[in-house]
Design a protein around this motif. Structure first.
Motif, PDB file in Angstrom:
ATOM      1  N   LYS A 126       0.827  -1.210   0.000  1.00 46.28           N
ATOM      2  CA  LYS A 126       0.000   0.000   0.000  1.00 46.28           C
ATOM      3  C   LYS A 126       0.858   1.256   0.000  1.00 46.28           C
ATOM      4  O   LYS A 126       0.468   2.277  -0.553  1.00 46.28           O
TER       5      LYS A 126
ATOM      6  N   ALA B 211      -2.331   2.364  -6.823  1.00 44.59           N
ATOM      7  CA  ALA B 211      -3.616   1.676  -6.938  1.00 44.59           C
ATOM      8  C   ALA B 211      -3.971   1.392  -8.391  1.00 44.59           C
ATOM      9  O   ALA B 211      -4.763   0.504  -8.680  1.00 44.59           O
TER      10      ALA B 211
ATOM     11  N   ASN C 246      -5.539 -11.705   1.042  1.00 44.25           N
ATOM     12  CA  ASN C 246      -6.818 -11.287   0.473  1.00 44.25           C
ATOM     13  C   ASN C 246      -7.890 -11.066   1.536  1.00 44.25           C
ATOM     14  O   ASN C 246      -8.863 -10.352   1.289  1.00 44.25           O
ATOM     15  N   ARG C 247      -7.715 -11.613   2.719  1.00 45.08           N
ATOM     16  CA  ARG C 247      -8.651 -11.357   3.815  1.00 45.08           C
ATOM     17  C   ARG C 247      -8.529  -9.933   4.346  1.00 45.08           C
ATOM     18  O   ARG C 247      -9.370  -9.480   5.110  1.00 45.08           O
TER      19      ARG C 247
ATOM     20  N   ALA D  31      -8.874  -7.368   2.605  1.00 43.77           N
ATOM     21  CA  ALA D  31      -9.639  -6.550   1.649  1.00 43.77           C
ATOM     22  C   ALA D  31     -10.434  -5.494   2.401  1.00 43.77           C
ATOM     23  O   ALA D  31     -10.740  -5.662   3.578  1.00 43.77           O
ATOM     24  N   PRO D  32     -10.743  -4.397   1.742  1.00 37.72           N
ATOM     25  CA  PRO D  32     -10.554  -4.147   0.317  1.00 37.72           C
ATOM     26  C   PRO D  32      -9.109  -3.738   0.009  1.00 37.72           C
ATOM     27  O   PRO D  32      -8.475  -3.017   0.775  1.00 37.72           O
ATOM     28  N   LEU D  33      -8.625  -4.224  -1.113  1.00 33.01           N
ATOM     29  CA  LEU D  33      -7.289  -3.896  -1.604  1.00 33.01           C
ATOM     30  C   LEU D  33      -7.441  -3.224  -2.965  1.00 33.01           C
ATOM     31  O   LEU D  33      -8.362  -3.548  -3.711  1.00 33.01           O
ATOM     32  N   PRO D  34      -6.540  -2.314  -3.306  1.00 31.95           N
ATOM     33  CA  PRO D  34      -6.674  -1.624  -4.584  1.00 31.95           C
ATOM     34  C   PRO D  34      -6.286  -2.470  -5.799  1.00 31.95           C
ATOM     35  O   PRO D  34      -6.559  -2.097  -6.922  1.00 31.95           O
ATOM     36  N   TRP D  35      -5.637  -3.602  -5.595  1.00 29.32           N
ATOM     37  CA  TRP D  35      -5.209  -4.468  -6.687  1.00 29.32           C
ATOM     38  C   TRP D  35      -5.591  -5.892  -6.358  1.00 29.32           C
ATOM     39  O   TRP D  35      -5.868  -6.235  -5.218  1.00 29.32           O
ATOM     40  N   ARG D  36      -5.561  -6.732  -7.367  1.00 23.58           N
ATOM     41  CA  ARG D  36      -5.777  -8.169  -7.153  1.00 23.58           C
ATOM     42  C   ARG D  36      -4.437  -8.786  -6.764  1.00 23.58           C
ATOM     43  O   ARG D  36      -3.404  -8.445  -7.326  1.00 23.58           O
TER      44      ARG D  36
END
Length: 91
Positions: free
Chosen positions: A20, A25, A50-51, A53-58
């Motif tokens: 981050k 992003a 991934n837990r 989240a929210p994240l700006p990317w995959r």
């Protein structure tokens, strides 16, 4: 968790925090190499990130080794093990 290794949740938190701070992003995705991790470890680590989240990317892994290792171990170069290797790949 092995002695001297941080738990996946801690590694995930620290990794996402660094990402981050440094990755725009606008970057659509970040893919980690799974080398050096078992298929289970790679999956647990990805899930932990991934837990958050929210994240700006995959976030994902390039699962080359994690996908190939179980079938290769089952096959061992013997054509008689082909069906077993295919089941390992599907799993």
């Amino acid at each position: 968790k092995e002695a001297g290794h941080a738990a996946p949740a801690e590694v995930a938190m620290q990794t996402v925090q660094v990402l981050k701070r440094t990755v725009p992003a606008a970057v659509p995705g970040i893919f980690f190499l799974s080398g050096g991790q078992t298929p289970t470890e790679a999956t647990v680590n990805l899930d932990a990130m991934n837990r958050l989240a929210p994240l700006p990317w995959r976030l994902s892994f390039s699962y080359g080794r994690a996908l190939q290792e179980p079938p290769l171990l089952a096959w061992r170069g013997d054509a008689a093990n082909a069906a077993q290797a295919q089941r390992a790949l599907l799993q």
